[in-house]
Motif scaffolding. Structure first.
Motif, PDB file in Angstrom:
ATOM      1  N   GLU A  26      15.977   9.911 -12.648  1.00 12.76           N
ATOM      2  CA  GLU A  26      15.130  10.170 -13.802  1.00 12.76           C
ATOM      3  C   GLU A  26      15.106  11.648 -14.149  1.00 12.76           C
ATOM      4  O   GLU A  26      15.462  12.499 -13.343  1.00 12.76           O
ATOM      5  CB  GLU A  26      13.702   9.705 -13.503  1.00 12.76           C
ATOM      6  N   ILE A  27      14.637  11.948 -15.347  1.00 12.99           N
ATOM      7  CA  ILE A  27      14.423  13.321 -15.779  1.00 12.99           C
ATOM      8  C   ILE A  27      13.005  13.708 -15.343  1.00 12.99           C
ATOM      9  O   ILE A  27      12.049  12.994 -15.615  1.00 12.99           O
ATOM     10  CB  ILE A  27      14.568  13.459 -17.303  1.00 12.99           C
ATOM     11  N   GLN A  28      12.894  14.845 -14.642  1.00  8.18           N
ATOM     12  CA  GLN A  28      11.607  15.286 -14.099  1.00  8.18           C
ATOM     13  C   GLN A  28      11.175  16.602 -14.752  1.00  8.18           C
ATOM     14  O   GLN A  28      12.009  17.484 -14.959  1.00  8.18           O
ATOM     15  CB  GLN A  28      11.727  15.522 -12.589  1.00  8.18           C
ATOM     16  N   PRO A  29       9.870  16.754 -15.030  1.00  6.81           N
ATOM     17  CA  PRO A  29       9.404  18.051 -15.550  1.00  6.81           C
ATOM     18  C   PRO A  29       9.413  19.093 -14.435  1.00  6.81           C
ATOM     19  O   PRO A  29       9.139  18.780 -13.276  1.00  6.81           O
ATOM     20  CB  PRO A  29       7.982  17.758 -16.022  1.00  6.81           C
ATOM     21  N   LEU A  30       9.743  20.330 -14.772  1.00  7.11           N
ATOM     22  CA  LEU A  30       9.690  21.428 -13.812  1.00  7.11           C
ATOM     23  C   LEU A  30       8.330  22.108 -13.919  1.00  7.11           C
ATOM     24  O   LEU A  30       7.778  22.244 -15.014  1.00  7.11           O
ATOM     25  CB  LEU A  30      10.802  22.445 -14.087  1.00  7.11           C
ATOM     26  N   THR A  31       7.787  22.520 -12.789  1.00  8.26           N
ATOM     27  CA  THR A  31       6.471  23.151 -12.764  1.00  8.26           C
ATOM     28  C   THR A  31       6.558  24.514 -12.092  1.00  8.26           C
ATOM     29  O   THR A  31       7.469  24.783 -11.309  1.00  8.26           O
ATOM     30  CB  THR A  31       5.445  22.277 -12.017  1.00  8.26           C
ATOM     31  N   GLU A  32       5.589  25.369 -12.403  1.00  4.74           N
ATOM     32  CA  GLU A  32       5.485  26.686 -11.776  1.00  4.74           C
ATOM     33  C   GLU A  32       5.135  26.506 -10.309  1.00  4.74           C
ATOM     34  O   GLU A  32       4.518  25.511  -9.923  1.00  4.74           O
ATOM     35  CB  GLU A  32       4.382  27.514 -12.460  1.00  4.74           C
ATOM     36  N   TYR A  33       5.517  27.488  -9.496  1.00  3.39           N
ATOM     37  CA  TYR A  33       5.170  27.461  -8.084  1.00  3.39           C
ATOM     38  C   TYR A  33       3.658  27.490  -7.933  1.00  3.39           C
ATOM     39  O   TYR A  33       2.952  28.221  -8.638  1.00  3.39           O
ATOM     40  CB  TYR A  33       5.784  28.662  -7.356  1.00  3.39           C
ATOM     41  N   LYS A  58      14.430  18.656 -15.547  1.00  2.98           N
ATOM     42  CA  LYS A  58      15.637  18.677 -14.727  1.00  2.98           C
ATOM     43  C   LYS A  58      16.075  17.255 -14.423  1.00  2.98           C
ATOM     44  O   LYS A  58      15.257  16.369 -14.226  1.00  2.98           O
ATOM     45  CB  LYS A  58      15.350  19.420 -13.425  1.00  2.98           C
ATOM     46  N   GLY A  59      17.388  17.068 -14.380  1.00  2.00           N
ATOM     47  CA  GLY A  59      17.953  15.776 -14.032  1.00  2.00           C
ATOM     48  C   GLY A  59      19.187  15.943 -13.175  1.00  2.00           C
ATOM     49  O   GLY A  59      19.850  16.990 -13.217  1.00  2.00           O
ATOM     50  N   MET A  60      19.500  14.926 -12.381  1.00  2.00           N
ATOM     51  CA  MET A  60      20.712  14.921 -11.556  1.00  2.00           C
ATOM     52  C   MET A  60      21.738  14.027 -12.235  1.00  2.00           C
ATOM     53  O   MET A  60      21.408  12.924 -12.696  1.00  2.00           O
ATOM     54  CB  MET A  60      20.425  14.406 -10.155  1.00  2.00           C
ATOM     55  N   PHE A  61      22.978  14.486 -12.253  1.00  2.00           N
ATOM     56  CA  PHE A  61      24.052  13.787 -12.935  1.00  2.00           C
ATOM     57  C   PHE A  61      25.276  13.710 -12.036  1.00  2.00           C
ATOM     58  O   PHE A  61      25.466  14.552 -11.161  1.00  2.00           O
ATOM     59  CB  PHE A  61      24.414  14.513 -14.232  1.00  2.00           C
ATOM     60  N   ALA A  62      26.106  12.706 -12.270  1.00  2.00           N
ATOM     61  CA  ALA A  62      27.384  12.558 -11.577  1.00  2.00           C
ATOM     62  C   ALA A  62      28.492  12.955 -12.536  1.00  2.00           C
ATOM     63  O   ALA A  62      28.538  12.474 -13.670  1.00  2.00           O
ATOM     64  CB  ALA A  62      27.579  11.126 -11.101  1.00  2.00           C
ATOM     65  N   ILE A  76      21.118  19.554 -13.981  1.00  2.00           N
ATOM     66  CA  ILE A  76      21.108  20.117 -15.328  1.00  2.00           C
ATOM     67  C   ILE A  76      19.668  20.260 -15.797  1.00  2.00           C
ATOM     68  O   ILE A  76      18.857  19.346 -15.655  1.00  2.00           O
ATOM     69  CB  ILE A  76      21.919  19.233 -16.296  1.00  2.00           C
ATOM     70  N   GLU A  77      19.353  21.434 -16.352  1.00  2.00           N
ATOM     71  CA  GLU A  77      18.038  21.681 -16.925  1.00  2.00           C
ATOM     72  C   GLU A  77      18.061  21.359 -18.410  1.00  2.00           C
ATOM     73  O   GLU A  77      19.079  21.531 -19.077  1.00  2.00           O
ATOM     74  CB  GLU A  77      17.640  23.155 -16.761  1.00  2.00           C
ATOM     75  N   ILE A 119      28.299  30.872  -9.816  1.00  2.00           N
ATOM     76  CA  ILE A 119      27.976  29.482 -10.137  1.00  2.00           C
ATOM     77  C   ILE A 119      27.511  29.457 -11.589  1.00  2.00           C
ATOM     78  O   ILE A 119      27.165  30.492 -12.165  1.00  2.00           O
ATOM     79  CB  ILE A 119      26.895  28.884  -9.203  1.00  2.00           C
ATOM     80  N   TRP A 120      27.522  28.286 -12.176  1.00  2.00           N
ATOM     81  CA  TRP A 120      27.137  28.142 -13.573  1.00  2.00           C
ATOM     82  C   TRP A 120      25.830  27.374 -13.662  1.00  2.00           C
ATOM     83  O   TRP A 120      25.720  26.260 -13.161  1.00  2.00           O
ATOM     84  CB  TRP A 120      28.233  27.415 -14.355  1.00  2.00           C
ATOM     85  N   SER A 121      24.847  27.959 -14.308  1.00  2.00           N
ATOM     86  CA  SER A 121      23.592  27.295 -14.596  1.00  2.00           C
ATOM     87  C   SER A 121      23.798  26.537 -15.906  1.00  2.00           C
ATOM     88  O   SER A 121      24.135  27.133 -16.934  1.00  2.00           O
ATOM     89  CB  SER A 121      22.487  28.344 -14.742  1.00  2.00           C
ATOM     90  N   ILE A 122      23.615  25.218 -15.860  1.00  2.00           N
ATOM     91  CA  ILE A 122      23.880  24.364 -17.026  1.00  2.00           C
ATOM     92  C   ILE A 122      22.555  23.958 -17.661  1.00  2.00           C
ATOM     93  O   ILE A 122      21.630  23.515 -16.962  1.00  2.00           O
ATOM     94  CB  ILE A 122      24.670  23.112 -16.613  1.00  2.00           C
ATOM     95  N   ARG A 123      22.473  24.084 -18.974  1.00  2.00           N
ATOM     96  CA  ARG A 123      21.259  23.704 -19.699  1.00  2.00           C
ATOM     97  C   ARG A 123      21.650  22.949 -20.959  1.00  2.00           C
ATOM     98  O   ARG A 123      22.682  23.213 -21.561  1.00  2.00           O
ATOM     99  CB  ARG A 123      20.449  24.939 -20.061  1.00  2.00           C
TER     100      ARG A 123
END
Length: 154
Positions: A26-33, A58-62, A76-77, A119-123
């Motif tokens: 699933e796609i999850q919301p990111l939160t502050e620390y 954020k989500g995880m993808f294959a 991916i953000e 590394i590449w940050s993907i958005r």
């Protein structure tokens, strides 16, 4: 030539993921620390935002086109006003095929001891369902194609 710090490079989806991309989970919301002290005081959890004030998810993808096993799972953000909704899953397929919209990448240096690499940050800004190519001639399905030969039984 200088590139401004934090610059994100636009990249076409088909160039980044030539064999497509599949959502895992699933796609999850990111939160502050939130520190233990903040939690103990019942302070509200704040959503993370980007430099433009958009909410981050954020989500995880294959990625089936990845050459190395460690690169087959991609995080991916998403930067959006509302949480992105994945397309409906395809029956019989364990993962949901998706196409990312507004895809950008940003290089980031990583280091462990003496080893250093980029590394590449993907958005992305959103996602949509994969368009399935139409069958038959002229983009029509065979059922609607009037040029298809009639069967002898009809």
């Amino acid at each position: 030539m200088a590139v401004p710090k934090g610059y994100r490079f636009e990249i076409p989806f088909d160039v980044m993921f030539p064999n497509g991309l599949f959502l895992i989970g699933e796609i999850q919301p990111l939160t502050e620390y939130q520190s233990q002290e903040d939690r103990a005081r019942n302070r509200p959890v704040r959503p993370r935002t980007d430099e433009d004030g958009l909410l981050l998810f954020k989500g995880m993808f294959a990625d089936p086109s990845a050459e190395k096993d460690r690169d087959k799972s991609v995080s991916i953000e998403f930067a959006a006003k509302v949480q992105p909704v994945p397309p409906a899953s395809v029956p019989g397929v364990p993962f949901t095929p998706v196409v990312l919209e507004g895809l950008t990448v940003q290089p980031r240096a990583e280091a462990t001891g003496q080893a250093k690499w980029v590394i590449w940050s993907i958005r992305a800004t959103g996602m949509r369902a994969v368009e399935t190519p139409a069958t038959g001639r002229g983009g029509k399905s065979n059922a609607a194609n009037t040029d298809a030969p009639k069967s002898a039984a009809a």
